[in-house]
Design a protein around this motif. Sequence first.
Motif, PDB file in Angstrom:
ATOM      1  N   ARG A 140      49.997  48.592  77.441  1.00 47.79           N
ATOM      2  CA  ARG A 140      51.159  49.399  77.809  1.00 47.79           C
ATOM      3  C   ARG A 140      50.770  50.641  78.626  1.00 47.79           C
ATOM      4  O   ARG A 140      51.582  51.159  79.384  1.00 47.79           O
ATOM      5  CB  ARG A 140      51.916  49.837  76.552  1.00 47.79           C
ATOM      6  CG  ARG A 140      52.588  48.682  75.811  1.00 47.79           C
ATOM      7  CD  ARG A 140      53.135  49.135  74.482  1.00 47.79           C
ATOM      8  NE  ARG A 140      52.059  49.594  73.595  1.00 47.79           N
ATOM      9  CZ  ARG A 140      52.261  50.049  72.365  1.00 47.79           C
ATOM     10  NH1 ARG A 140      53.504  50.120  71.873  1.00 47.79           N
ATOM     11  NH2 ARG A 140      51.244  50.430  71.616  1.00 47.79           N
ATOM     12  N   LYS A 141      49.540  51.130  78.475  1.00 49.95           N
ATOM     13  CA  LYS A 141      49.119  52.369  79.135  1.00 49.95           C
ATOM     14  C   LYS A 141      48.021  52.176  80.166  1.00 49.95           C
ATOM     15  O   LYS A 141      47.824  53.029  81.023  1.00 49.95           O
ATOM     16  CB  LYS A 141      48.644  53.383  78.091  1.00 49.95           C
ATOM     17  CG  LYS A 141      49.720  53.786  77.092  1.00 49.95           C
ATOM     18  CD  LYS A 141      49.148  54.778  76.084  1.00 49.95           C
ATOM     19  CE  LYS A 141      50.204  55.201  75.065  1.00 49.95           C
ATOM     20  NZ  LYS A 141      49.653  56.151  74.058  1.00 49.95           N
ATOM     21  N   MET A 142      47.282  51.065  80.077  1.00 54.58           N
ATOM     22  CA  MET A 142      46.123  50.889  80.951  1.00 54.58           C
ATOM     23  C   MET A 142      46.338  49.714  81.900  1.00 54.58           C
ATOM     24  O   MET A 142      46.928  48.704  81.533  1.00 54.58           O
ATOM     25  CB  MET A 142      44.856  50.649  80.122  1.00 54.58           C
ATOM     26  CG  MET A 142      44.492  51.795  79.208  1.00 54.58           C
ATOM     27  SD  MET A 142      42.989  51.405  78.259  1.00 54.58           S
ATOM     28  CE  MET A 142      42.846  52.885  77.258  1.00 54.58           C
ATOM     29  N   ASN A 143      45.801  49.868  83.100  1.00 54.29           N
ATOM     30  CA  ASN A 143      45.846  48.776  84.076  1.00 54.29           C
ATOM     31  C   ASN A 143      44.749  47.755  83.837  1.00 54.29           C
ATOM     32  O   ASN A 143      44.847  46.612  84.291  1.00 54.29           O
ATOM     33  CB  ASN A 143      45.705  49.339  85.488  1.00 54.29           C
ATOM     34  CG  ASN A 143      46.854  50.263  85.857  1.00 54.29           C
ATOM     35  OD1 ASN A 143      47.991  50.029  85.458  1.00 54.29           O
ATOM     36  ND2 ASN A 143      46.560  51.318  86.614  1.00 54.29           N
ATOM     37  N   ALA A 144      43.705  48.166  83.159  1.00 53.01           N
ATOM     38  CA  ALA A 144      42.564  47.280  82.880  1.00 53.01           C
ATOM     39  C   ALA A 144      41.807  47.862  81.696  1.00 53.01           C
ATOM     40  O   ALA A 144      42.002  49.025  81.316  1.00 53.01           O
ATOM     41  CB  ALA A 144      41.656  47.184  84.106  1.00 53.01           C
ATOM     42  N   PRO A 145      40.923  47.081  81.074  1.00 54.24           N
ATOM     43  CA  PRO A 145      40.090  47.614  79.991  1.00 54.24           C
ATOM     44  C   PRO A 145      39.229  48.774  80.475  1.00 54.24           C
ATOM     45  O   PRO A 145      38.763  48.797  81.623  1.00 54.24           O
ATOM     46  CB  PRO A 145      39.232  46.411  79.585  1.00 54.24           C
ATOM     47  CG  PRO A 145      40.017  45.225  80.016  1.00 54.24           C
ATOM     48  CD  PRO A 145      40.728  45.624  81.253  1.00 54.24           C
ATOM     49  N   LYS A 146      39.004  49.739  79.592  1.00 52.50           N
ATOM     50  CA  LYS A 146      38.266  50.950  79.958  1.00 52.50           C
ATOM     51  C   LYS A 146      37.032  51.078  79.063  1.00 52.50           C
ATOM     52  O   LYS A 146      37.081  50.763  77.873  1.00 52.50           O
ATOM     53  CB  LYS A 146      39.175  52.162  79.783  1.00 52.50           C
ATOM     54  CG  LYS A 146      38.548  53.484  80.228  1.00 52.50           C
ATOM     55  CD  LYS A 146      39.494  54.657  80.024  1.00 52.50           C
ATOM     56  CE  LYS A 146      40.654  54.590  81.000  1.00 52.50           C
ATOM     57  NZ  LYS A 146      41.503  55.811  80.911  1.00 52.50           N
ATOM     58  N   VAL A 147      35.930  51.533  79.670  1.00 55.74           N
ATOM     59  CA  VAL A 147      34.697  51.790  78.932  1.00 55.74           C
ATOM     60  C   VAL A 147      34.798  53.184  78.305  1.00 55.74           C
ATOM     61  O   VAL A 147      34.951  54.168  79.014  1.00 55.74           O
ATOM     62  CB  VAL A 147      33.472  51.721  79.862  1.00 55.74           C
ATOM     63  CG1 VAL A 147      32.191  52.059  79.083  1.00 55.74           C
ATOM     64  CG2 VAL A 147      33.350  50.350  80.496  1.00 55.74           C
ATOM     65  N   ILE A 148      34.741  53.265  76.983  1.00 54.09           N
ATOM     66  CA  ILE A 148      34.824  54.564  76.313  1.00 54.09           C
ATOM     67  C   ILE A 148      33.489  54.978  75.702  1.00 54.09           C
ATOM     68  O   ILE A 148      33.370  56.073  75.155  1.00 54.09           O
ATOM     69  CB  ILE A 148      35.917  54.568  75.227  1.00 54.09           C
ATOM     70  CG1 ILE A 148      35.575  53.564  74.130  1.00 54.09           C
ATOM     71  CG2 ILE A 148      37.279  54.308  75.832  1.00 54.09           C
ATOM     72  CD1 ILE A 148      36.495  53.689  72.923  1.00 54.09           C
ATOM     73  N   GLY A 149      32.480  54.085  75.812  1.00 59.46           N
ATOM     74  CA  GLY A 149      31.163  54.433  75.307  1.00 59.46           C
ATOM     75  C   GLY A 149      30.151  53.372  75.679  1.00 59.46           C
ATOM     76  O   GLY A 149      30.493  52.185  75.779  1.00 59.46           O
ATOM     77  N   LYS A 150      28.920  53.801  75.918  1.00 58.75           N
ATOM     78  CA  LYS A 150      27.844  52.837  76.178  1.00 58.75           C
ATOM     79  C   LYS A 150      26.518  53.496  75.856  1.00 58.75           C
ATOM     80  O   LYS A 150      26.380  54.728  75.863  1.00 58.75           O
ATOM     81  CB  LYS A 150      27.875  52.359  77.624  1.00 58.75           C
ATOM     82  CG  LYS A 150      27.568  53.429  78.666  1.00 58.75           C
ATOM     83  CD  LYS A 150      27.549  52.836  80.058  1.00 58.75           C
ATOM     84  CE  LYS A 150      27.169  53.893  81.110  1.00 58.75           C
ATOM     85  NZ  LYS A 150      27.064  53.301  82.461  1.00 58.75           N
ATOM     86  N   GLY A 151      25.520  52.683  75.555  1.00 59.00           N
ATOM     87  CA  GLY A 151      24.214  53.214  75.235  1.00 59.00           C
ATOM     88  C   GLY A 151      23.177  52.120  75.157  1.00 59.00           C
ATOM     89  O   GLY A 151      23.507  50.922  75.084  1.00 59.00           O
ATOM     90  N   ILE A 152      21.920  52.536  75.169  1.00 58.52           N
ATOM     91  CA  ILE A 152      20.812  51.597  75.027  1.00 58.52           C
ATOM     92  C   ILE A 152      19.861  52.143  73.970  1.00 58.52           C
ATOM     93  O   ILE A 152      19.892  53.331  73.635  1.00 58.52           O
ATOM     94  CB  ILE A 152      20.059  51.378  76.362  1.00 58.52           C
ATOM     95  CG1 ILE A 152      19.543  52.722  76.911  1.00 58.52           C
ATOM     96  CG2 ILE A 152      20.918  50.692  77.384  1.00 58.52           C
ATOM     97  CD1 ILE A 152      18.715  52.583  78.170  1.00 58.52           C
ATOM     98  N   GLY A 153      19.023  51.269  73.447  1.00 55.74           N
ATOM     99  CA  GLY A 153      18.037  51.683  72.461  1.00 55.74           C
ATOM    100  C   GLY A 153      18.685  52.234  71.204  1.00 55.74           C
ATOM    101  O   GLY A 153      19.559  51.607  70.598  1.00 55.74           O
ATOM    102  N   GLU A 154      18.276  53.430  70.805  1.00 56.30           N
ATOM    103  CA  GLU A 154      18.782  54.050  69.581  1.00 56.30           C
ATOM    104  C   GLU A 154      20.278  54.311  69.661  1.00 56.30           C
ATOM    105  O   GLU A 154      20.991  54.174  68.667  1.00 56.30           O
ATOM    106  CB  GLU A 154      18.029  55.355  69.319  1.00 56.30           C
ATOM    107  CG  GLU A 154      16.553  55.167  68.976  1.00 56.30           C
ATOM    108  CD  GLU A 154      15.872  56.494  68.710  1.00 56.30           C
ATOM    109  OE1 GLU A 154      16.568  57.532  68.758  1.00 56.30           O
ATOM    110  OE2 GLU A 154      14.652  56.480  68.450  1.00 56.30           O
TER     111      GLU A 154
END
Length: 383
Positions: free
Chosen positions: A282-296
């Motif tokens: 209802r609010k977004m045109n596409a999926p959004k990345v809200i976090g990412k990380g590698i390793g720890e």
Amino acid sequence: MNDNISEEKTENPTEHRVRKFRKKGKTRYSRELNSLFILLVGFINLWWYRDLIIFNLGKIMCNSFDFNKNDFLNENSTLLEIFISLKNIFFIFFPFLLSLLIVIIIPPILFSGIELNFKSLKFNFAKLNPFDGLKRMFSVQIIAELIKIILKLFIVSSISFWYLSISFSEILFLIKESYISALSHGCNIIFSCCFLIIFGLAPIVFLDIIWQQFNYYKKIKMTRQEIKDELREKEGNPNIKIRIRRAMKAAMRRKMISDIPTADVIITNPIHYSIALKYDERKMNAPKVIGKGIGEMAIKIQHLALKNNISIISAPSLARSLYRYSEIGQYIPSPLYKAVAEVLAWVWKVRKWKKDGGIFPEKPRNISVPSELIFTGEHKTND
């Protein structure tokens, strides 16, 4: 440290240093040249308006010596006459004073770019130090200024004495002429003397221009270390910039960690990469990345997901591509819509299973990623 102190100023000044000197009022413009301009403009104005000045001064003198007994005894009338005389004198010399004011202000700004700076008016206790005052008194610049003053006094006094001595007989005979003729003749003598004085001061001005040019470029030249320091100052201290970047990254991580509980799914490598996605149709045109990380950080994201009951799916190629080609807070790349849609469809099925029960939905297999977005590089940090 000693190397920096003994290093010679061999490098040409930068634009920043030139502007800095101008703000302090230090330029190569010769004050003697400005003084010569003032004398020259004043002389030309007096010569150009000499007839008008003589006529009006003669008129004022006639009125001043024309006494009326009643006016003389009336104090108000006397003050009025004095005021009128002063006003007439001001109007006579107004063009002369205006031209002098213009030549005092305009040339230094026009030829040297001097900027108005009120910092020099600020009271500074360091200037009251007698030792510093003695150093300035016996500096090369002060000695040069003293020599210029002595030369100017010698030239002006010599030319004035010589010209007035040869014109002494003419000056004596002025008393036999009418007042208009005496004023005109006297002005011609003064103008001729002024012209010779200006002509005699020209060599000093020429030498002062050369000295000011030499002295200015000597002061403004820079050492290689000064150029490096200025470049570092202009670009910013690297250590400060590193600390700022670290602080910004720490703030972004804290913001990201606080947003992880709102994610819809965590896509993993399964260990090295973790990507948190959120999608509100209802609010977004596409999926959004809200976090990412590698390793720890990737492991920390997975722990938060388990703690908040968020679905986790292993899709190595998709996780690497999302990590490489997407940014936190932005929509995923359009070529990955199809692959992410398969993951989200499974997430919605999981939600329905949690609500209604039944058979646990099978995870999608062989999620395809476009060849141009396949990323196989391994990272060891979260930069």
